[in-house]
Design a protein around this motif. Sequence first.
Motif, PDB file in Angstrom:
ATOM      1  N   PHE A  99     -12.758  76.561 106.631  1.00  0.00           N
ATOM      2  CA  PHE A  99     -13.858  76.903 105.715  1.00  0.00           C
ATOM      3  C   PHE A  99     -14.991  77.645 106.405  1.00  0.00           C
ATOM      4  CE2 PHE A  99     -11.820  72.976 104.274  1.00  0.00           C
ATOM      5  CZ  PHE A  99     -11.213  73.481 103.146  1.00  0.00           C
ATOM      6  N   LEU A 100     -14.646  78.750 107.017  1.00  0.00           N
ATOM      7  CA  LEU A 100     -15.663  79.559 107.691  1.00  0.00           C
ATOM      8  C   LEU A 100     -16.068  80.724 106.784  1.00  0.00           C
ATOM      9  CD1 LEU A 100     -13.852  79.863 111.117  1.00  0.00           C
ATOM     10  CD2 LEU A 100     -15.602  78.218 110.497  1.00  0.00           C
ATOM     11  N   THR A 101     -17.265  81.248 107.016  1.00  0.00           N
ATOM     12  CA  THR A 101     -17.662  82.468 106.313  1.00  0.00           C
ATOM     13  C   THR A 101     -18.244  83.441 107.324  1.00  0.00           C
ATOM     14  OG1 THR A 101     -19.933  81.811 105.908  1.00  0.00           O
ATOM     15  CG2 THR A 101     -18.308  81.135 104.260  1.00  0.00           C
ATOM     16  N   ARG A 102     -18.260  84.700 106.926  1.00  0.00           N
ATOM     17  CA  ARG A 102     -18.817  85.726 107.814  1.00  0.00           C
ATOM     18  C   ARG A 102     -20.272  85.461 108.138  1.00  0.00           C
ATOM     19  NH1 ARG A 102     -15.694  90.193 108.306  1.00  0.00           N
ATOM     20  NH2 ARG A 102     -17.260  91.549 109.182  1.00  0.00           N
ATOM     21  N   ALA A 103     -20.982  84.867 107.186  1.00  0.00           N
ATOM     22  CA  ALA A 103     -22.414  84.628 107.392  1.00  0.00           C
ATOM     23  C   ALA A 103     -22.639  83.632 108.519  1.00  0.00           C
ATOM     24  CB  ALA A 103     -23.032  84.122 106.099  1.00  0.00           C
ATOM     25  N   GLN A 104     -21.731  82.662 108.643  1.00  0.00           N
ATOM     26  CA  GLN A 104     -21.943  81.605 109.634  1.00  0.00           C
ATOM     27  C   GLN A 104     -21.589  82.062 111.048  1.00  0.00           C
ATOM     28  OE1 GLN A 104     -19.247  78.937 107.621  1.00  0.00           O
ATOM     29  NE2 GLN A 104     -20.871  77.398 107.458  1.00  0.00           N
ATOM     30  N   ILE A 107     -18.125  85.080 116.034  1.00  0.00           N
ATOM     31  CA  ILE A 107     -16.886  84.760 116.724  1.00  0.00           C
ATOM     32  C   ILE A 107     -16.654  83.258 116.618  1.00  0.00           C
ATOM     33  CG2 ILE A 107     -16.874  86.710 118.314  1.00  0.00           C
ATOM     34  CD1 ILE A 107     -18.085  84.970 120.427  1.00  0.00           C
ATOM     35  N   VAL A 108     -15.406  82.853 116.772  1.00  0.00           N
ATOM     36  CA  VAL A 108     -15.033  81.456 116.628  1.00  0.00           C
ATOM     37  C   VAL A 108     -14.350  81.015 117.905  1.00  0.00           C
ATOM     38  CG1 VAL A 108     -13.780  79.795 115.212  1.00  0.00           C
ATOM     39  CG2 VAL A 108     -14.664  81.898 114.184  1.00  0.00           C
ATOM     40  N   GLY A 109     -14.702  79.824 118.387  1.00  0.00           N
ATOM     41  CA  GLY A 109     -14.070  79.321 119.610  1.00  0.00           C
ATOM     42  C   GLY A 109     -13.728  77.855 119.454  1.00  0.00           C
ATOM     43  N   GLY A 110     -13.159  77.285 120.508  1.00  0.00           N
ATOM     44  CA  GLY A 110     -12.872  75.854 120.519  1.00  0.00           C
ATOM     45  C   GLY A 110     -11.702  75.474 119.660  1.00  0.00           C
ATOM     46  N   GLY A 111     -10.557  76.037 119.912  1.00  0.00           N
ATOM     47  CA  GLY A 111      -9.370  75.617 119.184  1.00  0.00           C
ATOM     48  C   GLY A 111      -8.706  76.726 118.394  1.00  0.00           C
ATOM     49  N   SER A 120      -3.310  86.506 111.138  1.00  0.00           N
ATOM     50  CA  SER A 120      -3.277  86.978 109.759  1.00  0.00           C
ATOM     51  C   SER A 120      -4.662  86.880 109.111  1.00  0.00           C
ATOM     52  CB  SER A 120      -2.236  86.195 108.956  1.00  0.00           C
ATOM     53  OG  SER A 120      -2.643  84.864 108.806  1.00  0.00           O
ATOM     54  N   PHE A 121      -5.562  86.128 109.744  1.00  0.00           N
ATOM     55  CA  PHE A 121      -6.934  86.032 109.222  1.00  0.00           C
ATOM     56  C   PHE A 121      -7.969  86.671 110.142  1.00  0.00           C
ATOM     57  CE2 PHE A 121      -4.710  82.403 107.407  1.00  0.00           C
ATOM     58  CZ  PHE A 121      -4.901  82.668 106.061  1.00  0.00           C
ATOM     59  N   MET A 122      -7.710  86.556 111.438  1.00  0.00           N
ATOM     60  CA  MET A 122      -8.704  86.992 112.413  1.00  0.00           C
ATOM     61  C   MET A 122      -8.030  87.790 113.500  1.00  0.00           C
ATOM     62  SD  MET A 122     -11.399  84.100 113.355  1.00  0.00           S
ATOM     63  CE  MET A 122     -12.952  84.459 112.592  1.00  0.00           C
ATOM     64  N   GLN A 123      -8.822  88.588 114.179  1.00  0.00           N
ATOM     65  CA  GLN A 123      -8.306  89.186 115.402  1.00  0.00           C
ATOM     66  C   GLN A 123      -8.627  88.248 116.536  1.00  0.00           C
ATOM     67  OE1 GLN A 123      -8.646  93.698 115.426  1.00  0.00           O
ATOM     68  NE2 GLN A 123     -10.502  92.995 114.429  1.00  0.00           N
ATOM     69  N   THR A 124      -7.830  88.291 117.575  1.00  0.00           N
ATOM     70  CA  THR A 124      -8.026  87.333 118.652  1.00  0.00           C
ATOM     71  C   THR A 124      -8.350  88.044 119.952  1.00  0.00           C
ATOM     72  OG1 THR A 124      -5.648  87.368 118.992  1.00  0.00           O
ATOM     73  CG2 THR A 124      -6.532  85.566 117.681  1.00  0.00           C
ATOM     74  N   VAL A 231     -12.241  86.771 116.236  1.00  0.00           N
ATOM     75  CA  VAL A 231     -13.190  87.761 115.715  1.00  0.00           C
ATOM     76  C   VAL A 231     -12.698  88.150 114.333  1.00  0.00           C
ATOM     77  CG1 VAL A 231     -14.262  90.011 116.107  1.00  0.00           C
ATOM     78  CG2 VAL A 231     -13.528  88.640 118.054  1.00  0.00           C
ATOM     79  N   TRP A 232     -13.610  88.361 113.419  1.00  0.00           N
ATOM     80  CA  TRP A 232     -13.183  88.705 112.061  1.00  0.00           C
ATOM     81  C   TRP A 232     -12.347  89.974 112.060  1.00  0.00           C
ATOM     82  CZ3 TRP A 232     -13.623  85.218 108.392  1.00  0.00           C
ATOM     83  CH2 TRP A 232     -14.615  84.240 108.506  1.00  0.00           C
TER      84      TRP A 232
END
Lengths: 285, 269, 324
Positions: A99-104, A107-111, A120-124, A231-232
């Motif tokens: 349940f992530l959004t672009r606003a929040q 980049i996403v880390g930790g798992g 299929s959702f994000m670039q890595t 990364v989105w």
Amino acid sequence: MSTRPKHRWRATAINLGIVAALLTGLSFLPPDTSLADRQSAGVLKLCVPPSFPPLVTGEEGAPGYDVELAGAIAAALDLKLSLNVLPSIGQDYNPRNWFLTRAQCDIVGGGVADTAQTRSFMQTVPTQARTGWIGISPTGTMPPPGSVVAVLPGTSGLNRLALSGWLRQQQLRAQLVRSPAELSRALTSGAAAAAVTERFLADGIDLDQTGFVPFWLEGEGFTSFPMALGVWKGDQTLKRAIDAAVSDLEESGAMERLRERYGVDADLAPASTNQTPPSAVSPLE
Amino acid sequence: MEAMMLLRGLYAIWLREITRATRDRAQLIGGVSRPLIWLLILGVGLNPYFRGEIYGEVRFVIPYTYLQFLFPAVIVLNIMYTSIQFAVSVIWDREFGFLREILVSPMPRPLILLGKVLGGSTIATIHGGLVLILARFADVTLSLQQMFTALGLMFVLAFGLTSFGVILAARVRSFEGFGVFSNTIILPLYFTSSSVFPLDPALTRTQMVTAYPEWLVFLVQVNPITYAVDALRGVIIGFNQFPPTYGLAVIFGMAAVFFVVALIDFSRS
Amino acid sequence: MNETAITVHDVTAHYGSKKALDQVNLTVPTGAHFALLGPNGAGKTTLVNILCTLRRPDGGTAVVAGADVIARPTQARRSIGVVFQDSSLDDRLTAWENLEFHGLVYGMAAKPRRAMISTVLELVELGDWTHEIVRTFSGGMRRRLEIARALLHRPKILFLDEPTVGLDAQTRQRIWQYLDRLRRESGLTVLTTTHYIEEVENADIVCIIDHGRIIAEAPPEQLKKDHGIRWLHVVPQDATAAEAIVQRFPQAQRLSGTGLALPAGDDDRTDAFLAEFRDRLSEIRFHPPTLESVFLSLTGRELRDRADGQRDADRAAGRRGGRR
């Protein structure tokens, strides 16, 4: 007298050169505004779970591999890293459930596992950390059928169903343990011929490294996989900048030092207690 | 000695096509303006609609960006245009009399055709290869080996499509007619080749988010270009919608079949 | 070397239901300059197309340089050079590239090829234009380049279909001098087709062809002696005068424009004609026997009396012939 033209291919070369130069020039056009937006805000937002050791620890002095890496990247981009802790991250490896959004997050880390499912959702951005089920035994291989195997599943959502299925198929008796200490007791006492746990938990297990060899487990339905920062999809300019920063960090050796500090290498033998030659590691991977 | 003489002739016919095509700067720039439109304008323009916004709400779940997905298809489009437009060169030879110069020469007909088709496919491969320069823009990284495999596939594909162009040329009388004709062939083939949208954008059955009506799926599945695009995608970004052998079979099959048909046509003319 | 360069036996050709060639028989000796003379549409180009293997005859046989054009076309092609009626140059290439292409296609090795290219370019005085794109060339220059190209691979037989159209007298003379030398020295056979009388005066044999049939074949002097008569060309003052002349003298032939031609072999009749129409004529001229007059008396028509439309139709037919 020879009438052969001297520069027969000149026109061809010039024309191809012009077109190639044109295309090369155009290939440097920024395809989006993702980097420009971050730069005007001055902040790079990293979304992490409260705890996913050793990638995210929540500790002040050693906040975790992903967090420190993201910090170094932000510094390279002249941005301030802002940490956004979301409990939904890392419960399993399908980021669709986070349940992530672009606003929040930028980049996403930790798992974030570097899998087709994630991509299929994000670039890595691969971080060279690797996780998956590992085995620990005196021989560096799984014991013969019928043996007892201590299993410490941990909390990060590796596929437990696939693992137990695989163990049954190998005719090994799984014995659930609740803590690293319990696992280490089962192994040293000989109650279990081998142990299975998650790679990131392995460094927390207090074991006599001379007698026990960790090795990657690979079977149908579960493999080890590389970890990454997410990364989105479509944020190409930001992704390129991060890729460039990571490759700089790798070249300078800063990433290597980080990996050693947190023990997240694909190389299983921990540097601090490494007495096992690498050749003893199972080539299962 | 005889073989050497024939090789010279083959080389001459090939070289003439290359010289004509590369000397004309307008034609070259026209050839690369298509990928620019497709990648720069369409790819960038549609990018926001294909990127992640909120997890779980993304429709385009192919594990690549839209630009990466589009990239191999744009190469195929460029090859299609250049190859099929090659028919114009064949018509030109016929209408402006140059064909007679070739036909009264001692070159055997099959070699004349082979030389022309090789020339046309080389040009089409160049036009397709120029798109590779934009790989950086589309965030596609290619190893040398990938690049040469891709160029090889592109050449075989171009060979088949150029032969197809020659077959068309035998059936079309005028330049004007051909312009309209080529567009009515190329664009529908391109759009139904799963080039701009994946046939099934889901990774697994349970993820299935979009299902196309059967007639469209049917069109995509019977279109040989689908498999050519798929084969090139497999090489360039490592993504296949169909078993990789299909694409290879279709590309090599088209080259063989179309060339033989073109040869029969040309020998009869 | 073979005594006969070209043998044509009973060759017939059709375009649809129209007969282009009707049982044509010809023999051209090696080293000869053989001219096919006839109006456009007479079947000259069709015959040339058959001889250079572009078109199969619908009946009969033709042997060129010892090779049957139906059974062994490739061998026949090796020995012939062709200059077509319309340009067959690639006008997006340079002169040199056109010649280089030709040399390669005929399998010439690099050294003799390059040497010959220089030679033929000098012959047709295009040395300064070697590396210019053919598109910029004038009609005459293209013609010269085509002749140069046809000679590049040293053919045994050279076909010139309406060869010297658009050439100035000086160039024409140079080219003919060179061709005559080749004929003497290496036995080159030249076959020209034309509807220009001037082109055939120097030929060894003139063959007059009309409506797909050969109506005369002999050296030009022989033709003039056998069929040539003096003609009286007159221009009547008005149409009624012309009408009156034709009614009075049915053997009068209408020429292009307003002119009329009357056979003037019979002096009495000429006198009678002049006595009757003297005042209604604006121009009177006697023509000594020429090939033109030979043609006129053999076919009853002038060579150049065809409309342009006919010429275009002929070209189209020739082109279709080339494709078949």
